[in-house]
Design a protein around this motif. Structure first.
Motif, PDB file in Angstrom:
ATOM      1  N   LYS A 145     -17.647   2.110  -3.945  1.00 41.62           N
ATOM      2  CA  LYS A 145     -18.419   2.935  -4.159  1.00 41.62           C
ATOM      3  C   LYS A 145     -18.577   2.230  -5.189  1.00 41.62           C
ATOM      4  O   LYS A 145     -19.555   2.334  -6.452  1.00 41.62           O
ATOM      5  CB  LYS A 145     -18.878   3.970  -3.775  1.00 41.62           C
ATOM      6  CG  LYS A 145     -19.809   3.813  -2.564  1.00 41.62           C
ATOM      7  CD  LYS A 145     -20.192   2.895  -1.766  1.00 41.62           C
ATOM      8  CE  LYS A 145     -20.615   3.546  -0.526  1.00 41.62           C
ATOM      9  NZ  LYS A 145     -22.210   2.189  -0.025  1.00 41.62           N
ATOM     10  N   VAL A 146     -17.423   1.953  -6.228  1.00 41.06           N
ATOM     11  CA  VAL A 146     -17.084   2.659  -7.807  1.00 41.06           C
ATOM     12  C   VAL A 146     -16.922   0.879  -8.002  1.00 41.06           C
ATOM     13  O   VAL A 146     -17.096   0.780  -8.971  1.00 41.06           O
ATOM     14  CB  VAL A 146     -15.514   3.032  -7.953  1.00 41.06           C
ATOM     15  CG1 VAL A 146     -15.949   3.467  -9.553  1.00 41.06           C
ATOM     16  CG2 VAL A 146     -16.485   4.822  -8.021  1.00 41.06           C
ATOM     17  N   PHE A 147     -15.471   0.167  -7.439  1.00 38.09           N
ATOM     18  CA  PHE A 147     -15.026  -0.893  -8.169  1.00 38.09           C
ATOM     19  C   PHE A 147     -15.713  -2.316  -6.736  1.00 38.09           C
ATOM     20  O   PHE A 147     -15.947  -3.448  -7.088  1.00 38.09           O
ATOM     21  CB  PHE A 147     -13.293  -1.132  -7.284  1.00 38.09           C
ATOM     22  CG  PHE A 147     -13.284   0.123  -8.336  1.00 38.09           C
ATOM     23  CD1 PHE A 147     -12.910   0.087  -9.487  1.00 38.09           C
ATOM     24  CD2 PHE A 147     -12.315   0.748  -8.391  1.00 38.09           C
ATOM     25  CE1 PHE A 147     -12.786   1.304 -10.471  1.00 38.09           C
ATOM     26  CE2 PHE A 147     -11.602   1.994  -8.595  1.00 38.09           C
ATOM     27  CZ  PHE A 147     -12.105   1.556 -10.758  1.00 38.09           C
ATOM     28  N   ASP A 148     -16.603  -1.804  -6.287  1.00 36.06           N
ATOM     29  CA  ASP A 148     -17.401  -2.837  -5.433  1.00 36.06           C
ATOM     30  C   ASP A 148     -16.539  -3.485  -5.007  1.00 36.06           C
ATOM     31  O   ASP A 148     -16.950  -5.366  -4.654  1.00 36.06           O
ATOM     32  CB  ASP A 148     -18.554  -3.855  -6.155  1.00 36.06           C
ATOM     33  CG  ASP A 148     -19.223  -4.806  -5.828  1.00 36.06           C
ATOM     34  OD1 ASP A 148     -20.192  -3.959  -4.933  1.00 36.06           O
ATOM     35  OD2 ASP A 148     -19.496  -5.777  -6.010  1.00 36.06           O
ATOM     36  N   MET A 149     -15.715  -3.072  -4.132  1.00 37.08           N
ATOM     37  CA  MET A 149     -15.416  -4.157  -3.120  1.00 37.08           C
ATOM     38  C   MET A 149     -15.479  -3.979  -1.475  1.00 37.08           C
ATOM     39  O   MET A 149     -14.830  -2.739  -0.774  1.00 37.08           O
ATOM     40  CB  MET A 149     -13.539  -3.415  -2.266  1.00 37.08           C
ATOM     41  CG  MET A 149     -13.319  -3.825  -4.240  1.00 37.08           C
ATOM     42  SD  MET A 149     -11.312  -2.685  -4.720  1.00 37.08           S
ATOM     43  CE  MET A 149     -10.946  -3.996  -3.477  1.00 37.08           C
ATOM     44  N   SER A 150     -16.852  -4.080  -0.622  1.00 34.49           N
ATOM     45  CA  SER A 150     -17.211  -3.935   0.073  1.00 34.49           C
ATOM     46  C   SER A 150     -16.812  -4.480   0.999  1.00 34.49           C
ATOM     47  O   SER A 150     -17.311  -4.297   2.094  1.00 34.49           O
ATOM     48  CB  SER A 150     -18.930  -4.359   0.211  1.00 34.49           C
ATOM     49  OG  SER A 150     -19.390  -5.475  -0.781  1.00 34.49           O
ATOM     50  N   ASP A 151     -16.322  -5.287   1.530  1.00 39.38           N
ATOM     51  CA  ASP A 151     -15.412  -6.193   1.932  1.00 39.38           C
ATOM     52  C   ASP A 151     -14.842  -5.178   2.315  1.00 39.38           C
ATOM     53  O   ASP A 151     -13.499  -5.873   3.959  1.00 39.38           O
ATOM     54  CB  ASP A 151     -14.826  -7.009   1.594  1.00 39.38           C
ATOM     55  CG  ASP A 151     -14.030  -7.487   0.350  1.00 39.38           C
ATOM     56  OD1 ASP A 151     -13.788  -6.549  -0.612  1.00 39.38           O
ATOM     57  OD2 ASP A 151     -13.281  -8.363  -0.129  1.00 39.38           O
ATOM     58  N   VAL A 152     -13.893  -4.732   1.851  1.00 42.38           N
ATOM     59  CA  VAL A 152     -12.817  -3.699   2.536  1.00 42.38           C
ATOM     60  C   VAL A 152     -13.556  -2.682   3.461  1.00 42.38           C
ATOM     61  O   VAL A 152     -14.168  -1.527   3.507  1.00 42.38           O
ATOM     62  CB  VAL A 152     -12.303  -2.799   1.240  1.00 42.38           C
ATOM     63  CG1 VAL A 152     -11.307  -2.011   1.648  1.00 42.38           C
ATOM     64  CG2 VAL A 152     -11.538  -3.577   0.512  1.00 42.38           C
ATOM     65  N   LYS A 153     -13.706  -3.011   4.841  1.00 43.70           N
ATOM     66  CA  LYS A 153     -14.016  -2.084   5.749  1.00 43.70           C
ATOM     67  C   LYS A 153     -12.687  -0.621   6.465  1.00 43.70           C
ATOM     68  O   LYS A 153     -13.214  -0.027   7.358  1.00 43.70           O
ATOM     69  CB  LYS A 153     -14.170  -2.842   7.445  1.00 43.70           C
ATOM     70  CG  LYS A 153     -14.690  -4.231   6.984  1.00 43.70           C
ATOM     71  CD  LYS A 153     -16.369  -3.747   6.186  1.00 43.70           C
ATOM     72  CE  LYS A 153     -17.524  -4.474   5.427  1.00 43.70           C
ATOM     73  NZ  LYS A 153     -17.822  -4.611   5.101  1.00 43.70           N
ATOM     74  N   ASN A 154     -11.472  -1.004   5.594  1.00 42.31           N
ATOM     75  CA  ASN A 154     -10.643   0.115   6.353  1.00 42.31           C
ATOM     76  C   ASN A 154      -9.476   0.425   5.061  1.00 42.31           C
ATOM     77  O   ASN A 154      -8.491  -0.537   4.600  1.00 42.31           O
ATOM     78  CB  ASN A 154      -9.975  -0.272   7.485  1.00 42.31           C
ATOM     79  CG  ASN A 154      -9.627   1.120   7.983  1.00 42.31           C
ATOM     80  OD1 ASN A 154      -9.035   2.235   7.951  1.00 42.31           O
ATOM     81  ND2 ASN A 154      -8.725   1.238   9.601  1.00 42.31           N
ATOM     82  N   PHE A 155      -8.593   1.421   5.062  1.00 35.76           N
ATOM     83  CA  PHE A 155      -8.387   1.854   4.216  1.00 35.76           C
ATOM     84  C   PHE A 155      -6.779   3.054   4.400  1.00 35.76           C
ATOM     85  O   PHE A 155      -7.053   4.367   5.108  1.00 35.76           O
ATOM     86  CB  PHE A 155      -8.640   1.565   2.562  1.00 35.76           C
ATOM     87  CG  PHE A 155      -7.082   2.399   1.321  1.00 35.76           C
ATOM     88  CD1 PHE A 155      -6.678   1.517   1.398  1.00 35.76           C
ATOM     89  CD2 PHE A 155      -7.100   3.195   1.553  1.00 35.76           C
ATOM     90  CE1 PHE A 155      -5.931   1.231   0.538  1.00 35.76           C
ATOM     91  CE2 PHE A 155      -6.093   3.397   0.290  1.00 35.76           C
ATOM     92  CZ  PHE A 155      -5.053   2.599  -0.541  1.00 35.76           C
TER      93      PHE A 155
END
Length: 192
Positions: free
Chosen positions: A164-174
């Motif tokens: 939501k802040v760094f626009d890494m919407s491809d990250v689905k899990n962490f």
């Protein structure tokens, strides 16, 4: 040589380098660890403070070494050392806020400082960790608030920052949640 090492000088030099790197746009990602949790560095340059629910006052003496005296000693030593570290982060944030970008916002408006530790206090507790997110108002973080995230894993905070802040919407899990809960966005910290 640790006898000649000055933590204050080191922290100030690191703040100088961080400010210069961001101001010159040499990088947009910096990791800086002010203290490692197993350190035996003596904080004899930091005055001891006495802490109460209402605040703190200067006490007598200086702080002990971080691991044995700060973590395994009394809570005032741990809090005094943490207060010194927080002061260094404040100095960094203040300097970044004073530097304006081309659009009139500050470097701090376009930067997120994630300030945290690996323990809640001198009791080695690693749940309910205090975390401060500083800056980032121009890139999606809500400002000027205190949020309590009861029983939320820290990974949700990292996941939220990425998505939501760094626009890494491809990250689905962490990370991993040992309770088995699903990963989720911490909506309380991001704008709509």
């Amino acid at each position: 040589n640790t006898a000649n090492y000055k933590k204050e000088d080191h922290a100030n030099a690191m703040n100088d380098l961080i400010v210069m790197a961001l101001q010159c746009d040499a990088t947009r990602i910096i990791t800086h660890m002010l203290e490692d949790e197993r350190s035996e560095f003596t904080y004899d340059h930091v005055k001891m403070r006495k802490f109460t629910a209402a605040g703190s006052t200067e006490a007598t003496g200086t702080c002990p070494e971080y691991h044995g005296g700060g973590q395994h000693g009394g809570p005032d030593a741990f809090a005094s050392i943490t207060r010194w570290n927080a002061g260094k982060v404040n100095e960094l944030a203040t300097r970044l806020d004073a530097i304006k970008e081309a659009d009139g916002s500050s470097i701090l408006d376009n930067t997120v400082i994630f300030f945290a530790g690996a323990m809640r206090g001198s009791d080695h507790s690693c749940h309910d960790l205090p975390v401060a997110l500083i800056g980032g108002g121009n890139i999606g973080l809500k400002q000027d608030q205190h949020v309590t995230l009861n029983n939320r894993p820290l990974r949700d905070l990292h996941y939220t920052m990425m998505n939501k802040v760094f626009d890494m919407s491809d990250v689905k899990n962490f990370g991993q949640n040992l309770t088995g809960g699903q990963i989720g966005v911490v909506n309380e910290i991001v704008g709509t």
